[in-house]
Design an enzyme around this catalytic site. Structure first.
Site, PDB file in Angstrom:
ATOM      1  N   LYS A   1      81.179 -81.637 -44.365  1.00 36.64           N
ATOM      2  CA  LYS A   1      80.168 -80.765 -43.771  1.00 36.64           C
ATOM      3  C   LYS A   1      80.593 -79.298 -43.867  1.00 36.64           C
ATOM      4  O   LYS A   1      79.838 -78.468 -44.340  1.00 36.64           O
ATOM      5  CB  LYS A   1      79.908 -81.169 -42.325  1.00 36.64           C
ATOM      6  CG  LYS A   1      79.054 -82.439 -42.287  1.00 36.64           C
ATOM      7  CD  LYS A   1      79.265 -83.321 -41.105  1.00 36.64           C
ATOM      8  CE  LYS A   1      78.532 -84.633 -41.312  1.00 36.64           C
ATOM      9  NZ  LYS A   1      79.078 -85.726 -40.506  1.00 36.64           N
TER      10      LYS A   1
ATOM     11  N   ASP B   1      86.439 -84.662 -32.059  1.00 34.71           N
ATOM     12  CA  ASP B   1      85.805 -84.890 -33.354  1.00 34.71           C
ATOM     13  C   ASP B   1      85.145 -83.568 -33.747  1.00 34.71           C
ATOM     14  O   ASP B   1      84.156 -83.168 -33.141  1.00 34.71           O
ATOM     15  CB  ASP B   1      84.757 -86.008 -33.200  1.00 34.71           C
ATOM     16  CG  ASP B   1      83.972 -86.255 -34.484  1.00 34.71           C
ATOM     17  OD1 ASP B   1      84.211 -85.554 -35.492  1.00 34.71           O
ATOM     18  OD2 ASP B   1      83.112 -87.167 -34.477  1.00 34.71           O
TER      19      ASP B   1
ATOM     20  N   TRP C   1      77.095 -89.414 -32.282  1.00 35.51           N
ATOM     21  CA  TRP C   1      78.465 -89.589 -32.793  1.00 35.51           C
ATOM     22  C   TRP C   1      79.424 -89.961 -31.684  1.00 35.51           C
ATOM     23  O   TRP C   1      80.328 -90.773 -31.891  1.00 35.51           O
ATOM     24  CB  TRP C   1      78.916 -88.351 -33.556  1.00 35.51           C
ATOM     25  CG  TRP C   1      78.214 -88.240 -34.873  1.00 35.51           C
ATOM     26  CD1 TRP C   1      77.324 -87.277 -35.254  1.00 35.51           C
ATOM     27  CD2 TRP C   1      78.300 -89.158 -35.992  1.00 35.51           C
ATOM     28  NE1 TRP C   1      76.860 -87.537 -36.529  1.00 35.51           N
ATOM     29  CE2 TRP C   1      77.443 -88.674 -37.007  1.00 35.51           C
ATOM     30  CE3 TRP C   1      79.015 -90.328 -36.229  1.00 35.51           C
ATOM     31  CZ2 TRP C   1      77.282 -89.326 -38.233  1.00 35.51           C
ATOM     32  CZ3 TRP C   1      78.845 -90.984 -37.449  1.00 35.51           C
ATOM     33  CH2 TRP C   1      78.002 -90.478 -38.426  1.00 35.51           C
TER      34      TRP C   1
END
Ligand SMILES: *Cc1c(COP(=O)(O)O)cnc(C)c1O
Length: 362
Positions: free
Chosen positions: A197, A173, A103
């Protein structure tokens, strides 16, 4: 009794049964309006309340200071990879990153489209099995910000502590670990997370941003990609993902009823301990991917000696009601995602399954 899978999906992921049941109860007729929340104007007083309540609860649970704004946006965390440099990276500045895996890599690639980037630390040489040591990091003198990926969902690593960046803005993030543990929000200029999530369904992205940072974004940025557009319109500039925001609100209420973020962290630690202990006590049958100091409380990545055994593990686990244990296609192996809404009972059942599987195949 509703039959529920042992859901270890990486995202979208498990939601609490109570949240789903409340949504079911209110589905057809929301707040006595004679219609569902999906059929209602986002300018209605009822929706405004839903929007404001979700924001207020997030502020309360996460301890967000008053000089920060909470935004509910669309486009996923992936759009934030671009929106952040568009709004915060000036032409003479550098966007700095810690390179921790899949990511972080995507965030860097996107920032490169808008200006200079630099990687100040990386764990690539160790196949991203840990968060690099950041105690002595040096940031470029023209750094606009330092971006970190709080939890690398695919590799299963997580920051135990965030770096000190002095005057340089820290951006995180937190897509796969928001509200899983207490965080000092005031250390960050901007925090973002897709909801799917840890906080609800897909379709809404949470952005927490210090107001002064985005007061003067370049005029050339399209309206929808400007933070100030969404700030001045309370996340209602255009039609919001109203059903998703509503579910995030229910999820936040659920987290509060369970004691808030500190209690959630303890619960998450108890859950993951069951599985990490099983790995560590397996005499090498299971091998954890992440370096123990960087182990994630959210995504437990591990391997078995052979890929045949790993395939058998996935197959047998599915037969017994476990979902989502196959590792991400880019790294292979196995992964159990244990986000906030995954119950301890699921983790207990998985630990027992793992021990039994080892007995039969070890
Ligand atoms: C899932 C994930 C993303 C991507 O989120 P989208 O909402 O699908 O764009 C970004 N960063 C991390 C850490 C993730 O886990």
């Amino acid at each position: 009794m509703t039959k529920r899978a042992f859901n270890f999906n990486a995202g979208p992921a498990a939601l609490p049964l109570g949240v789903l049941q409340q949504a079911q109860q209110e589905f057809v007729d929301f707040a006595g309006a004679g219609m569902s929340i999906m059929e209602m104007s986002h300018r209605s007083a009822i929706y405004e309340q839903v929007n404001n309540d979700a924001q207020a609860l997030l502020r309360e649970l996460f301890g967000i200071p008053n000089n920060y704004k909470v935004l509910f946006l669309q486009g996923g965390a992936s759009t934030q990879f671009a929106m952040i440099p568009m709004n915060l990276l000036k032409p003479d500045q550098t966007a700095s990153f810690v390179m921790t895996g899949s990511w972080a890599d995507k965030a860097i690639k996107e920032a490169k489209l808008f200006g200079q980037t630099s990687i100040v630390a990386s764990s690539e040489a160790d196949k991203f099995n840990r968060i690099p040591d950041l105690s002595g990091i040096e940031l470029p003198s023209n750094a606009a910000y330092l971006h970190v990926t709080s939890n690398e969902t695919i590799e299963g690593t997580q920051y135990a502590a965030y770096p000190e960046t002095g005057d340089v803005t820290l951006i995180a993030d937190m897509s796969s670990d928001i509200l899983s543990r207490p965080v000092d929000v005031s250390k960050f200029g901007l925090i973002y997370a897709g909801a799917q999530k840890n906080l609800g369904p897909s379709g809404v992205t949470i952005v927490i941003v210090r107001e002064d940072l985005v007061a003067q974004s370049p005029k050339s940025i399209p309206t929808m990609l400007r933070y100030d557009t969404h700030i001045s319109n309370n996340s209602l500039y255009n039609t919001p993902p109203s059903f998703s925001v509503y579910l995030v609100g229910l999820m936040l209420k659920w987290l509060k009823e369970r004691g808030g973020v500190s209690a959630t962290e303890q619960y998450n630690r108890d859950k993951t301990k069951l599985i990490y202990d099983t790995i560590d006590q397996s005499g090498g049958f299971y091998r954890g991917f992440a370096d123990p100091a960087s182990r994630s409380l959210m995504n437990i990545t591990f391997r078995i000696q052979t890929e045949e055994l790993e395939s058998l593990f996935v197959k047998e686990s599915e037969k017994q009601g476990f979902i989502g244990l196959k590792g991400h296609r880019s790294v292979g192996g196995l992964r159990a995602s244990t986000y906030n809404a995954v119950p301890l009972e699921s983790c207990k059942a998985l630990a027992e399954f793992m021990q039994d599987f080892q007995k039969r195949n070890g």
